[in-house]
Design an enzyme around this catalytic site. Sequence first.
Site, PDB file in Angstrom:
ATOM      1  N   LYS A 163      13.632   2.301 -30.594  1.00  0.00           N
ATOM      2  CA  LYS A 163      12.141   1.925 -31.425  1.00  0.00           C
ATOM      3  C   LYS A 163      10.630   1.714 -30.116  1.00  0.00           C
ATOM      4  O   LYS A 163       9.856   2.047 -30.191  1.00  0.00           O
ATOM      5  CB  LYS A 163      12.437   0.678 -31.268  1.00  0.00           C
ATOM      6  CG  LYS A 163      12.848  -0.369 -30.245  1.00  0.00           C
ATOM      7  CD  LYS A 163      12.838  -1.272 -30.319  1.00  0.00           C
ATOM      8  CE  LYS A 163      13.766  -2.494 -29.053  1.00  0.00           C
ATOM      9  NZ  LYS A 163      14.876  -3.179 -29.052  1.00  0.00           N
ATOM     10  N   ARG A 173      16.631 -15.816 -27.958  1.00  0.00           N
ATOM     11  CA  ARG A 173      16.443 -14.943 -28.552  1.00  0.00           C
ATOM     12  C   ARG A 173      16.897 -15.180 -29.807  1.00  0.00           C
ATOM     13  O   ARG A 173      17.289 -16.840 -30.672  1.00  0.00           O
ATOM     14  CB  ARG A 173      15.934 -13.665 -28.948  1.00  0.00           C
ATOM     15  CG  ARG A 173      14.465 -13.047 -29.360  1.00  0.00           C
ATOM     16  CD  ARG A 173      14.516 -12.098 -28.744  1.00  0.00           C
ATOM     17  NE  ARG A 173      15.448 -10.852 -29.349  1.00  0.00           N
ATOM     18  CZ  ARG A 173      15.299  -9.250 -28.854  1.00  0.00           C
ATOM     19  NH1 ARG A 173      14.167  -8.428 -28.700  1.00  0.00           N
ATOM     20  NH2 ARG A 173      16.218  -8.181 -29.419  1.00  0.00           N
TER      21      ARG A 173
HETATM   22  C1  LIG Z   1      15.502  -3.643 -28.368  1.00  0.00           C
HETATM   23  C2  LIG Z   1      17.103  -3.878 -28.740  1.00  0.00           C
HETATM   24  C3  LIG Z   1      17.881  -2.661 -28.046  1.00  0.00           C
HETATM   25  C4  LIG Z   1      17.829  -1.664 -26.823  1.00  0.00           C
HETATM   26  O1  LIG Z   1      17.568  -2.754 -25.904  1.00  0.00           O
HETATM   27  P1  LIG Z   1      17.130  -1.379 -24.474  1.00  0.00           P
HETATM   28  O2  LIG Z   1      16.726  -2.890 -23.347  1.00  0.00           O
HETATM   29  O3  LIG Z   1      16.472  -0.861 -24.992  1.00  0.00           O
HETATM   30  O4  LIG Z   1      18.466  -0.918 -24.651  1.00  0.00           O
HETATM   31  C5  LIG Z   1      19.372  -3.613 -28.398  1.00  0.00           C
HETATM   32  N1  LIG Z   1      19.764  -4.850 -29.015  1.00  0.00           N
HETATM   33  C6  LIG Z   1      18.686  -5.351 -29.482  1.00  0.00           C
HETATM   34  C7  LIG Z   1      19.623  -6.781 -30.937  1.00  0.00           C
HETATM   35  C8  LIG Z   1      17.200  -4.839 -29.446  1.00  0.00           C
HETATM   36  O5  LIG Z   1      16.468  -5.413 -30.308  1.00  0.00           O
END
Ligand SMILES: *Cc1c(COP(=O)(O)O)cnc(C)c1O
Length: 361
Positions: free
Chosen positions: A38, A133
């Site tokens: 993402k 969250r």
């Molecule tokens: C964005 C996201 C990740 C990845 O997080 P990073 O800090 O980029 O490694 C993992 N799990 C969820 C649920 C996320 O939304």
Amino acid sequence: MTVHGTHLFVDLRRITENTRRIVEMCAQHEIEVIGVTKGFSAEPNIVSAMLAGGITKLADARLENVLRLRRHGFTQHITLLRIPMLSQAEDVVAACECSLNSEIEVISALSEAALKQGRCHDVILMIDVGDLREGVFPEEAAEMLRTVLPMKGVHVAGIGTNMGCYGGILPTKQNLSLLCEIAEDLEKIAGEPMEVISGGGTSSLMVVAAGEMPEAVNQIRVGEGILLGTDATFARPIPWLNQNTFILRAEIVELKSKPTVPIGERGAPAFAEAPIIEDHGTRLRAIVALGQQDVSPSGVIPSDPAIKILGASSDHMILDIEDCDRTYVVGDMIDLHLNYEGLLLACSSAYIPHMYLRGQL
Ligand SMILES: *Cc1c(COP(=O)(O)O)cnc(C)c1O
């Protein structure tokens, strides 16, 4: 080759190298790394760089990005990271093998969609261990599992948690052990082992590297560490990874000395809160072709520490370059590093072309 205009330069070799180091370090602890796409809108060249580093499964928060991956022929196992929208249940089942979930109503819709499509969709139940969250609280996990188990078309592949995203809660041996205890309780209810215990994102790398990850955790989902070699939650570069992976190179369109204090009656600026402006006399400023439509000022860090970002409106970013040793002219480029926020925004801007390099940044 000379490149003109504001561009995002991406060093694919360093991204592959970061991926390889993370995958190898985690493999030593029997943890699988899911590559999170993402941060760069699932741009195919960067996904390929991740795969070259040994990633075999992908994940993204947005269905649009997953569809982009499928359009480009990526057939890997994909997990949807954001709780699916009820309205997208059918498309989620069609495009993703797995999704993270915390709402019975959504899982029920996924189940119906999967039955209709003759598929089986994996769900990971999200447990909130304190970051506030997504996820159900530990004491609600058993009830959730009991409700989901009889649903056809969905398979509870495991449980997971997320940290450092809203509350800034750090992953620790304690809160990850809590996740593993919940997994044990749920295994008794399900009568079989949980295939996946997913212990967070980049910030959990610190716990793995320290040898403190509870043994039962067998997956983490990593974006930032691979892409930027940083860990925002712990506010640090990760010393064993490359940081020079992305550079936003912005072209100077105006170069003038101006007073630090605006002249005239002051209202609110268009794009930010009214800044508190101290009088530092007349300073040399550069305006670069970059604005809030592309990135926020808090998302970029000038690679020359003598440069200070004064602010940005939709299309202009103003930099104080008075203290720079280098002499700039209009048309010169200024290099900006990105944090995760800056990377997300810059990659989703429709106005910034990308240049892919292999090790030359
Ligand atoms: C964005 C996201 C990740 C990845 O997080 P990073 O800090 O980029 O490694 C993992 N799990 C969820 C649920 C996320 O939304």
